[in-house]
Enzyme design. Structure first.
Site, PDB file in Angstrom:
ATOM      1  N   GLY A 199       0.993   5.100 -35.427  1.00 25.66           N
ATOM      2  CA  GLY A 199       2.159   5.464 -36.244  1.00 25.66           C
ATOM      3  C   GLY A 199       1.854   5.147 -37.696  1.00 25.66           C
ATOM      4  O   GLY A 199       0.913   4.412 -37.995  1.00 25.66           O
ATOM      5  N   ARG A 200       2.659   5.747 -38.557  1.00 22.84           N
ATOM      6  CA  ARG A 200       2.432   5.520 -40.001  1.00 22.84           C
ATOM      7  C   ARG A 200       3.781   5.546 -40.698  1.00 22.84           C
ATOM      8  O   ARG A 200       4.595   6.421 -40.429  1.00 22.84           O
ATOM      9  CB  ARG A 200       1.502   6.626 -40.543  1.00 22.84           C
ATOM     10  N   PHE A 244       4.739   2.291 -46.034  1.00 21.83           N
ATOM     11  CA  PHE A 244       3.863   1.201 -46.497  1.00 21.83           C
ATOM     12  C   PHE A 244       3.162   0.519 -45.334  1.00 21.83           C
ATOM     13  O   PHE A 244       2.738  -0.610 -45.428  1.00 21.83           O
ATOM     14  CB  PHE A 244       4.698   0.165 -47.277  1.00 21.83           C
ATOM     15  N   VAL A 268       0.641   1.162 -41.591  1.00 17.73           N
ATOM     16  CA  VAL A 268      -0.043   2.018 -40.623  1.00 17.73           C
ATOM     17  C   VAL A 268      -0.277   1.165 -39.381  1.00 17.73           C
ATOM     18  O   VAL A 268      -0.506  -0.050 -39.487  1.00 17.73           O
ATOM     19  CB  VAL A 268      -1.352   2.587 -41.210  1.00 17.73           C
ATOM     20  N   LYS A 282      -0.343  -3.720 -36.933  1.00 14.35           N
ATOM     21  CA  LYS A 282       0.494  -3.073 -37.970  1.00 14.35           C
ATOM     22  C   LYS A 282       0.070  -3.627 -39.321  1.00 14.35           C
ATOM     23  O   LYS A 282       0.285  -4.812 -39.618  1.00 14.35           O
ATOM     24  CB  LYS A 282       1.977  -3.353 -37.696  1.00 14.35           C
ATOM     25  N   ASP A 315      17.550   0.686 -38.383  1.00 10.11           N
ATOM     26  CA  ASP A 315      16.720   1.901 -38.348  1.00 10.11           C
ATOM     27  C   ASP A 315      16.480   2.328 -36.903  1.00 10.11           C
ATOM     28  O   ASP A 315      15.377   2.721 -36.521  1.00 10.11           O
ATOM     29  CB  ASP A 315      15.380   1.659 -39.066  1.00 10.11           C
TER      30      ASP A 315
HETATM   31  C1  LIG Z   1       1.387   4.274 -27.812  1.00 11.85           C
HETATM   32  C2  LIG Z   1       2.231   4.442 -29.070  1.00 11.85           C
HETATM   33  C3  LIG Z   1       2.495   5.695 -29.534  1.00 11.85           C
HETATM   34  N1  LIG Z   1       3.248   5.873 -30.660  1.00 11.85           N
HETATM   35  C4  LIG Z   1       3.724   4.779 -31.302  1.00 11.85           C
HETATM   36  N2  LIG Z   1       4.481   5.000 -32.388  1.00 11.85           N
HETATM   37  C5  LIG Z   1       5.000   4.082 -33.278  1.00 11.85           C
HETATM   38  C6  LIG Z   1       6.354   4.143 -33.551  1.00 11.85           C
HETATM   39  C7  LIG Z   1       6.917   3.287 -34.488  1.00 11.85           C
HETATM   40  C8  LIG Z   1       6.129   2.379 -35.175  1.00 11.85           C
HETATM   41  C9  LIG Z   1       6.756   1.557 -36.249  1.00 11.85           C
HETATM   42  C10 LIG Z   1       6.605   0.118 -36.100  1.00 11.85           C
HETATM   43  N3  LIG Z   1       6.576  -1.000 -36.090  1.00 11.85           N
HETATM   44  C11 LIG Z   1       4.782   2.284 -34.886  1.00 11.85           C
HETATM   45  C12 LIG Z   1       4.207   3.144 -33.925  1.00 11.85           C
HETATM   46  N4  LIG Z   1       3.497   3.508 -30.886  1.00 11.85           N
HETATM   47  C13 LIG Z   1       2.758   3.316 -29.768  1.00 11.85           C
HETATM   48  N5  LIG Z   1       2.558   2.069 -29.280  1.00 11.85           N
HETATM   49  C14 LIG Z   1       2.929   0.889 -29.910  1.00 11.85           C
HETATM   50  C15 LIG Z   1       3.346   0.620 -31.236  1.00 11.85           C
HETATM   51  C16 LIG Z   1       3.568  -0.750 -31.243  1.00 11.85           C
HETATM   52  C17 LIG Z   1       3.999  -1.636 -32.368  1.00 11.85           C
HETATM   53  C18 LIG Z   1       5.297  -1.404 -33.008  1.00 11.85           C
HETATM   54  C19 LIG Z   1       4.009  -1.176 -33.756  1.00 11.85           C
HETATM   55  N6  LIG Z   1       3.311  -1.231 -30.038  1.00 11.85           N
HETATM   56  N7  LIG Z   1       2.912  -0.251 -29.228  1.00 11.85           N
END
Ligand SMILES: Cc1cnc(Nc2ccc(CC#N)cc2)nc1Nc1cc(C2CC2)[nH]n1
Length: 327
Positions: free
Chosen positions: A38-39, A42, A44, A60, A156
């Site tokens: 995800g991104r 500010f 990634v 993150k 959010d």
């Molecule tokens: C498989 C996967 C696929 N897509 C996302 N998307 C996503 C959505 C929101 C945010 C925003 C945030 N934070 C970050 C990624 N996260 C995944 N696994 C995560 C993501 C995480 C932690 C939260 C980052 N654990 N497992």
């Protein structure tokens, strides 16, 4: 390597975090996998493997300086909120924290099933059934009720920030991204404009005080999207979306809710209310009949637009609910 940090935010509120912030190289202990999960503006998020255990995590990467401002405190706020939710089974777990000159890196639990957003917009058999949505809504409300008991408001909540431990078979939810979250003490009124247009509550658009009820509006929108695949307030542009929210223009027609029970619509109607004080709380939502019925039978017999398929056509008009199913 510090142990506890006490910090003061602009409202003069003091927050203490206990997570050790490591300054040894993140890459000494983790191997980054190419896939970006995800991104944000500010941040990634990338999948990584902990070398010592072979376990998958999500790293993150948060930039400390944004638009020329030092935003380290905001990041420490996110860590403090994640720490306070450590016992909450439906909030993503924080494993470790690293700091470099330019970034703070949160090592978070990896939810392999990804965003529920993908199933919300999926076609046919990949989409959620109403029974799936009932189970997921109960988990989201249980997690949010726990946050609200600790006076934390997420601000959010949207399908992109509700993840699944597994998509097939359907696993459990994890609430993520506390970058906009606030600890609501009685005194400070948070009035900054936040969140994602489609999901923000009317009070945010009118710069009125934000409260835990602001999250409940977003849960109403989230439930609408999970059941219909449509975003209730989305307009052709931001202004139209904001107008739809401000006027609470919601399509509750049978077309929009084909095959969905009338109880589910009643549930959403307890949340998409302009007056925050009139919205149901997370605890009240968990007691709503939609989330406490004999799941299958009830939703089949009460789908608002379809006569139950195995019943011969009756003289009753389709829209009239049949007598409640035998328990
Ligand atoms: C498989 C996967 C696929 N897509 C996302 N998307 C996503 C959505 C929101 C945010 C925003 C945030 N934070 C970050 C990624 N996260 C995944 N696994 C995560 C993501 C995480 C932690 C939260 C980052 N654990 N497992």
């Amino acid at each position: 390597n510090r142990t506890a940090i006490t910090m003061m935010n602009k409202n003069g509120m003091v927050t203490k975090i206990h997570t050790r912030i490591r300054t040894d190289p993140f890459t000494s202990n983790y191997e980054l996998l190419g896939r970006e999960l995800g991104r944000g503006k500010f941040a990634v998020v990338k999948k990584c493997i902990e070398k010592a255990t072979g376990k998958e995590h999500a790293a993150k990467f948060l930039r400390k300086r944004r638009k020329g401002e030092d935003c380290r405190m905001d990041i420490l706020n996110e860590i403090a909120v994640l720490e306070s939710a450590k016992a909450n089974p439906y909030v993503v777990a924080l494993h470790e924290v690293y700091e470099t000159n330019s970034e703070i890196i949160l090592i978070l639990e990896c939810a392999a099933g990804g965003e529920i957003f993908n199933q919300c917009v999926a076609e046919n058999d990949e989409a959620f059934t109403e029974k799936d949505v009932i189970r997921l809504a109960r988990q989201i409300l249980t997690g949010v009720a726990c946050l609200h008991r600790n006076n934390v408001v997420h601000l959010d909540l949207k399908p992109q920030n509700i993840l699944l431990t597994s998509a097939i078979p359907l696993g459990d939810i994890r609430i993520v991204d506390f970058g906009l979250s606030r600890r609501m003490d009685s005194v400070t009124e948070v009035r900054e404009i936040l969140g994602t247009p489609e999901y923000v509550a009317p009070e945010i658009l009118n710069y009125e005080p934000i409260s835990i009820a602001t999250d409940m509006w977003s849960i109403g929108v989230l439930t609408y999207v999970m059941l219909t695949g449509e975003s209730p307030f989305l307009g052709d542009n931001k202004q139209e979306t904001f107008l739809n929210i401000s006027q609470v223009n919601v399509d509750y027609s049978q077309d929009a809710f084909e095959g969905v029970s009338s109880l589910a619509i009643d549930f959403i109607k307890t949340l998409l209310l302009k007056n925050p004080r009139k919205r149901a709380t997370a605890e009240e939502c968990l007691n709503h009949p939609w989330l406490n019925g004999p799941a299958d039978l009830y939703t089949q017999l009460h789908a608002s637009s379809l006569p139950s398929l195995d019943e011969p056509e009756t003289s009753q008009s389709e829209s009239e609910p049949e007598s409640p199913a035998p328990s």
